[in-house]
Design an enzyme around this catalytic site. Structure first.
Site, PDB file in Angstrom:
ATOM      1  N   HIS A  37       0.838  -1.212   0.000  1.00 37.95           N
ATOM      2  CA  HIS A  37       0.000   0.000   0.000  1.00 37.95           C
ATOM      3  C   HIS A  37       0.866   1.252   0.000  1.00 37.95           C
ATOM      4  O   HIS A  37       0.549   2.238  -0.670  1.00 37.95           O
ATOM      5  CB  HIS A  37      -0.892   0.040   1.253  1.00 37.95           C
ATOM      6  CG  HIS A  37      -1.867  -1.097   1.355  1.00 37.95           C
ATOM      7  ND1 HIS A  37      -1.802  -2.047   2.348  1.00 37.95           N
ATOM      8  CD2 HIS A  37      -2.931  -1.427   0.588  1.00 37.95           C
ATOM      9  CE1 HIS A  37      -2.801  -2.905   2.205  1.00 37.95           C
ATOM     10  NE2 HIS A  37      -3.497  -2.562   1.142  1.00 37.95           N
ATOM     11  N   SER A 186      -2.385  -8.003   3.625  1.00 37.34           N
ATOM     12  CA  SER A 186      -2.886  -7.796   4.988  1.00 37.34           C
ATOM     13  C   SER A 186      -3.199  -9.147   5.628  1.00 37.34           C
ATOM     14  O   SER A 186      -3.114  -9.320   6.842  1.00 37.34           O
ATOM     15  CB  SER A 186      -4.150  -6.934   4.956  1.00 37.34           C
ATOM     16  OG  SER A 186      -3.878  -5.732   4.268  1.00 37.34           O
TER      17      SER A 186
END
Ligand code: PAF
Length: 290
Positions: A37, A186
């Site tokens: 990210h 994640s």
């Protein structure tokens, strides 16, 4: 950095920024940020005057028995990473605001949504396409950035943006890997040490196939067999799919070329991990968290 939680405030902010002639770069995420990210945010910082990070765990892209309830969250840390990467706005709407009572509209990208993750997660890409369309309408980005780890998602979003003439430029960014090769996700936070060690076989299978391809193997059945043997030798892993497909149409291929996508999804315990490579593209080195 401004944290905005309502759709109305975000939409008004976007409209005034556009009126001032500012360009907006959007990085849509479900939070629990990692270096993948961060690489999107840093590139977004370069590409727009205003950088917006959206954080929204989108319920309609999760199936009934999936991990919506336990999806990892850490808003404080996410805001720190966002600030370090130069975000101007963090937009974090809630589910009731995004999907109020009576909500019944869906965006579907027909063929590209069907194979690979679409086959294992029916409806998933309709949920993604719908929320991304909403985020585009709310945040009004000139450019939006997505990671290539979710290769099929990127293909679906590019197609949708073209098909619906959405005035947004889609930028795909390379997969970011841990030092040992594991693609950042994640969901890696679900893995025990043991499971994480087993999960390294995904990137090892990719490296093996790239080596065989580099040495001249073009027969997909042979490449697939070699990758499956490596993964299935680890009893903790269950292969969901391991396919070789055209990188643009996602149609199955018998013979590999530089545009061939190798895509895999593997379960480690209850955690489903995905990874991919396009055989003719360079593998990216891994980077440090900003
Ligand atoms: O890749 C993700 O994190 C999500 O699928 C996205 C694009 C933010 C839509 O919810």
């Amino acid at each position: 950095m401004n944290i905005i939680t309502t759709i109305e405030e975000m939409q008004q902010a976007a409209v005034s920024l556009k009126r001032e002639g500012k360009t907006i770069a959007l990085v849509p995420t479900m939070g629990f940020l990692h270096e993948g990210h961060a690489s999107l945010l840093r590139e977004g910082r370069r590409q727009g005057d205003i950088l917006v990070l959206s954080i929204f765990v989108n319920p309609i892209q999760f199936g009934q028995n999936e991990d919506l309830g336990r999806y990892p969250r850490d808003m404080e840390r996410d805001c720190r990473v966002a600030a370090e990467c130069g975000a101007d706005i963090v937009f974090t709407p809630d589910a009731a605001g995004m999907y109020p009572a009576g909500f019944q509209t869906s965006v579907a990208v027909a063929d590209l949504s069907l194979p690979l993750c679409g086959a294992s997660r029916p409806g998933h890409f309709d949920g993604v396409a719908t929320v991304v369309t909403k985020l585009f309408n709310i945040c009004q980005p000139d450019v939006a950035l997505f990671g290539a780890k979710d290769y099929q998602q990127l293909a679906v979003i590019r197609r949708m943006t073209r098909d619906l003439n959405l005035p947004v430029r889609i930028v795909g960014m390379p997969i970011v890997r841990e030092q040992d090769g594991l693609a950042m996700s994640s969901r890696n936070s679900y893995l025990s040490l043991e499971q994480r060690r087993s999960a390294l076989r995904l990137s090892r299978a990719i490296r093996l196939v790239r080596e065989l391809y580099g040495a001249g193997t073009r027969d997909v059945a042979s490449l697939r067999r070699a990758a499956l043997e490596l993964i299935e030798a680890e009893p903790a892993l269950t292969v969901d799919y391991l396919d070789f497909r055209d990188g643009a149409t996602l149609e199955l291929r018998d013979t590999a070329d530089d545009a061939t996508l190798m895509a895999l999804a593997v379960k480690v315990g209850n955690t489903r991990l995905i990874d991919n490579t396009v055989l003719g593209e360079e593998l990216q080195p891994c980077r440090e968290l900003c």
